[in-house]
Design an enzyme around this catalytic site. Structure first.
Site, short mmCIF file in Angstrom:
data_model
loop_
_atom_site.label_atom_id
_atom_site.label_comp_id
_atom_site.label_asym_id
_atom_site.label_seq_id
_atom_site.Cartn_x
_atom_site.Cartn_y
_atom_site.Cartn_z
N CYS A 169 -2.46 9.99 -5.98
CA CYS A 169 -3.65 9.64 -5.19
C CYS A 169 -4.66 10.79 -5.28
CB CYS A 169 -3.29 9.38 -3.73
SG CYS A 169 -4.77 9.04 -2.75
N LYS A 226 0.86 -1.18 0.00
CA LYS A 226 0.00 0.00 0.00
C LYS A 226 0.90 1.24 0.00
CE LYS A 226 -3.54 2.73 0.56
NZ LYS A 226 -4.45 2.98 -0.57
N1 OXC Z 1 -5.42 5.79 -5.65
C1 OXC Z 1 -4.46 5.94 -4.72
O1 OXC Z 1 -3.36 6.27 -5.07
N2 OXC Z 1 -4.79 5.74 -3.43
C2 OXC Z 1 -6.05 5.22 -3.04
N3 OXC Z 1 -7.02 5.30 -4.04
C3 OXC Z 1 -6.68 5.50 -5.35
O2 OXC Z 1 -7.53 5.46 -6.21
C4 OXC Z 1 -6.47 5.79 -1.71
O3 OXC Z 1 -5.87 5.39 -0.72
O4 OXC Z 1 -7.38 6.61 -1.66
#
Ligand code: OXC
Length: 310
Positions: free
Chosen positions: A129, A46
């Site tokens: 993001c 993540k």
């Molecule tokens: N892209 C991101 O880089 N992060 C996540 N969602 C997304 O679509 C997030 O954590 O919101």
């Protein structure tokens, strides 16, 4: 015909060209181990921030027949926890990609410095993001992007990639390509979700997710043409010199094949992984192998970039 689905990106060999997209089933240690045990060709973490984050208020993910919308808001364990986990994750015998985010420029540098010491195989810098209220996507500003990437490049020793948002105009592809070239980015992950979409439930007369008044990043089948266009545009601009990981709209083996034809060396899956779980990897491998075999290709590399123009 035997199909070898392995691939190489920035000198790193991946046993399979399918892996998770940062964000999909990769937040907790258990999820990351699950990727290690699965047929995923890599473990992508993540996107990590300095502090652990709960993320945005729920509901923040909604799937529907055409795809998904999310506004997770970077829920993650914080970079120290991921840095500590990297050596363990490497024991699964596949590349580990550390996805680095930051809420301000110095965060990227601090996280990258510490994480690099734990030797992930690659670092993916997330400049895209769309879901942090009040924080624009850095990838839409070429100067800011260059500054961040330049600083991160200066402190890490493993290959550096960048996860970009979708661009919708050739001038933006060209401008960002010059940044990527100048900084020495070694791979591209294209694309992040299509930011700030809005899904409406007409029955409830309501938005589908809570954060940002319902605005969020679109993923899944509906964004495939946008993802393919970005993979293709950057593949052509670099004439194949910078490896690309295609992300967006991969639901079956044919979708993956289309990404390869456009120039991807590997692909990441998000919505389908969340919806189907890690068994999706096995299915996608079988489906892609069947397509490649039917077409007479023996590997992903054999069809990479071979899209015909009329
Ligand atoms: N892209 C991101 O880089 N992060 C996540 N969602 C997304 O679509 C997030 O954590 O919101």
């Amino acid at each position: 015909m035997a199909i070898d689905l392995s691939t190489t990106i920035a000198g790193v060999r991946f046993p399979s060209c399918f892996m998770n997209a940062a964000g999909a089933l990769c937040v907790t240690e258990e999820e990351l181990r699950g990727l290690g045990l699965s047929r995923a060709g890599a473990i992508v973490t993540k996107s990590m921030t300095i502090e652990p984050r709960f993320g945005n208020p729920e509901p923040r993910y909604y799937a529907f027949p055409g795809g998904s919308i999310n506004s997770m808001g970077l829920p993650n364990l914080g970079y120290a926890a991921y840095a500590k986990l990297i050596p363990t994750l490497k024991e699964f015998g596949k590349p580990v990609i550390a996805s680095v985010a930051g809420l301000c420029e110095p965060d990227f540098v601090k996280i990258a410095t510490v994480v690099n010491e734990r030797r992930p195989d690659l670092i993916e810098v997330n400049l895209s993001c769309p879901n942090i209220p009040g924080k624009p996507q850095i990838g839409y500003d070429a100067e800011d992007s260059e500054r961040v990437l330049d600083q991160v490049r200066g402190v890490i020793t493993v290959p550096m990639g960048v996860k970009l948002p979708p661009y919708f105009d050739p001038a933006h592809h060209e401008k960002m390509a010059r940044v990527i070239e100048r900084v020495g980015v070694e791979f591209l992950s294209l694309i992040n979700s299509v930011g700030n979409g809005l899904v409406v439930d007409p029955e409830r007369e309501s938005v589908a997710i809570k954060p940002k008044g319902g605005f969020g990043g679109l993923g899944g089948a509906m964004i495939k043409p946008v993802a393919l266009a970005n993979v293709r545009a950057f593949w052509k601009l670099f004439q194949g010199r910078i490896p690309i990981i295609g992300v967006g709209g991969i639901v079956n083996g044919t979708d993956a094949f289309e990404h390869l034809l456009c120039g991807a060396s590997a692909v990441q899956i998000g919505t389908v992984l969340v919806e189907e779980g890690t068994r999706a990897f096995e299915r996608l491998e079988q489906e892609l192998s069947a397509v490649l075999s039917r077409k007479g290709y023996t590997s992903p590399a054999a069809c990479r970039g071979k899209l015909k123009e009329l």
